[in-house]
Design a protein around this motif. Structure first.
Motif, PDB file in Angstrom:
ATOM      1  N   LEU A   3       0.816  -1.221   0.000  1.00  0.00           N
ATOM      2  CA  LEU A   3       0.000   0.000   0.000  1.00  0.00           C
ATOM      3  C   LEU A   3       0.854   1.277   0.000  1.00  0.00           C
ATOM      4  CD1 LEU A   3      -2.945  -0.878   2.430  1.00  0.00           C
ATOM      5  CD2 LEU A   3      -2.964  -0.847  -0.051  1.00  0.00           C
ATOM      6  N   LEU A   5       2.559   2.790   2.196  1.00  0.00           N
ATOM      7  CA  LEU A   5       2.248   3.691   3.318  1.00  0.00           C
ATOM      8  C   LEU A   5       3.411   3.857   4.303  1.00  0.00           C
ATOM      9  CD1 LEU A   5      -1.425   2.634   4.053  1.00  0.00           C
ATOM     10  CD2 LEU A   5      -0.649   4.988   3.772  1.00  0.00           C
ATOM     11  N   GLU A  30       0.990  -1.434   8.446  1.00  0.00           N
ATOM     12  CA  GLU A  30       1.527  -1.000   7.143  1.00  0.00           C
ATOM     13  C   GLU A  30       2.759  -0.114   7.302  1.00  0.00           C
ATOM     14  OE1 GLU A  30       0.470  -1.992   4.120  1.00  0.00           O
ATOM     15  OE2 GLU A  30      -0.940  -3.312   5.149  1.00  0.00           O
ATOM     16  N   TYR A 239      -6.948   1.566   2.731  1.00  0.00           N
ATOM     17  CA  TYR A 239      -6.679   1.702   1.290  1.00  0.00           C
ATOM     18  C   TYR A 239      -6.858   3.159   0.843  1.00  0.00           C
ATOM     19  CZ  TYR A 239      -7.760   2.141  -3.593  1.00  0.00           C
ATOM     20  OH  TYR A 239      -7.786   2.611  -4.877  1.00  0.00           O
ATOM     21  N   SER A 242      -4.065   5.550   1.310  1.00  0.00           N
ATOM     22  CA  SER A 242      -2.784   5.145   0.716  1.00  0.00           C
ATOM     23  C   SER A 242      -2.565   5.869  -0.613  1.00  0.00           C
ATOM     24  CB  SER A 242      -2.776   3.623   0.486  1.00  0.00           C
ATOM     25  OG  SER A 242      -3.505   3.312  -0.696  1.00  0.00           O
TER      26      SER A 242
END
Ligand SMILES: NC(=O)c1ccc[n+]([C@@H]2O[C@H](COP(=O)([O-])OP(=O)(O)OC[C@H]3O[C@@H](n4cnc5c(N)ncnc54)[C@H](OP(=O)(O)O)[C@@H]3O)[C@@H](O)[C@H]2O)c1
Length: 264
Positions: A3, A5, A30, A239, A242
């Motif tokens: 992702l 991140l 993440e 999500y 991101s």
């Protein structure tokens, strides 16, 4: 899926429990540096400890501030480092009909649910624009469009967040800063779980019966026909904040399990 991140810094208002806490946990997994928030140092310490235990190496800290108190919010803003990801999650409600809701309750819900996001966004957006990257996400609610008659003031604040979100996205036009809102449906946070348990005790029913009644009578369009788990909301939030979500901007996304009905 990566992702992308890692090493971003996120602030989540009202996140010592519920959807905010579940989101903090996913972002930490993440590799995000996460700053959580609640009203007391005690609740923050407890939540930070729990997050550190469940996500080894988690870069998590917290700032106590009550969003119903403007002075506390001003102190919080002074303590915030540069924020890449702002999640305007804090939200309160009081079950009252329109005629039973005094001005004070309107103002309190507006202060916490709307002005929290106004003040945090006003503080964080300029730096995001300077850096040409940022994510602001508002946690609205299915109530923004359903307007249940006992949640009149709450629902109004949640509708307001949709225009606030769209307006801020327009301010960031042509940049890599995106602003969106999500509309979760009924979700089993600690508060909701307690509400169901109390009602079950009061009506002499099981929690499963209360849940089934609520969805068949109160949320007939729901396709999920059960409460969402906090993780089922946090996953989409993760999500959306991101870099991968760049094509989603200035919009409102239903996470309602179908409860609002309709195609769009
Ligand atoms: N649960 C649902 O069914 C549902 C559905 C749609 C939308 N939403 C929205 O999703 C968001 C999160 O809801 P949730 O159900 O997960 O929350 P919740 O469990 O009711 O929220 C509790 C969190 O909010 C913090 N909090 C409460 N009042 C605060 C204040 N004045 N200042 C700072 N923090 C405060 C609490 O911190 P402390 O206790 O540590 O002070 C705790 O971390 C809200 O905006 C809500 O409206 C929820």
């Amino acid at each position: 899926m990566d992702l992308q991140l890692k090493n971003k810094t996120a602030f989540i208002s009202g996140s010592t429990s519920g959807i905010g806490f579940a989101t903090a946990k996913m972002l930490l997994q993440e590799g995000v540096n996460v700053i959580i928030n609640g009203r007391s140092n005690g609740s923050i310490t407890k939540a930070v400890t729990e997050l550190e235990e469940s996500v080894p190496g988690a870069a998590v800290s917290g700032i106590a501030a009550d969003f119903s108190d403007r002075q506390q919010v001003e102190k919080l803003l002074l303590q915030l480092p540069h924020i890449d990801i702002l999640i305007n999650n804090v939200g309160i409600y009081k079950a009252q009909t329109f005629f039973d809701t005094p001005d004070e309750d309107w103002y309190r819900q507006f202060e916490v649910n709307v002005m929290s996001g106004v003040r945090l966004s006003r503080h964080c957006l300029p730096r995001m624009l300077d850096q040409n990257w940022g994510r602001i996400l508002f946690i609205s609610s299915e109530c923004a469009t359903l307007i249940p008659e006992d949640l009149f003031a709450y629902s109004t604040t949640k509708t307001t967040l949709l225009s606030l979100s769209r307006g801020l996205a327009q301010l960031a036009k042509g940049t890599n800063v995106t602003v969106n809102a999500v509309l979760p449906g009924s979700t089993l946070s600690d508060g909701a779980e307690q509400f169901v348990a109390d009602l079950a005790a009061k009506e002499g029913k099981t929690k499963a019966e209360i849940e089934a009644d609520f969805f068949s009578n109160g949320r007939p369009f729901s396709l999920l026909q059960r409460f969402a788990k906090v993780e089922e909301i946090a996953s989409t939030i993760t999500y959306l904040v991101s870099p991968l979500s760049i094509a989603t901007n200035g919009t409102s996304i239903k996470l309602d399990g179908g409860s609002m009905g309709g195609i769009l």
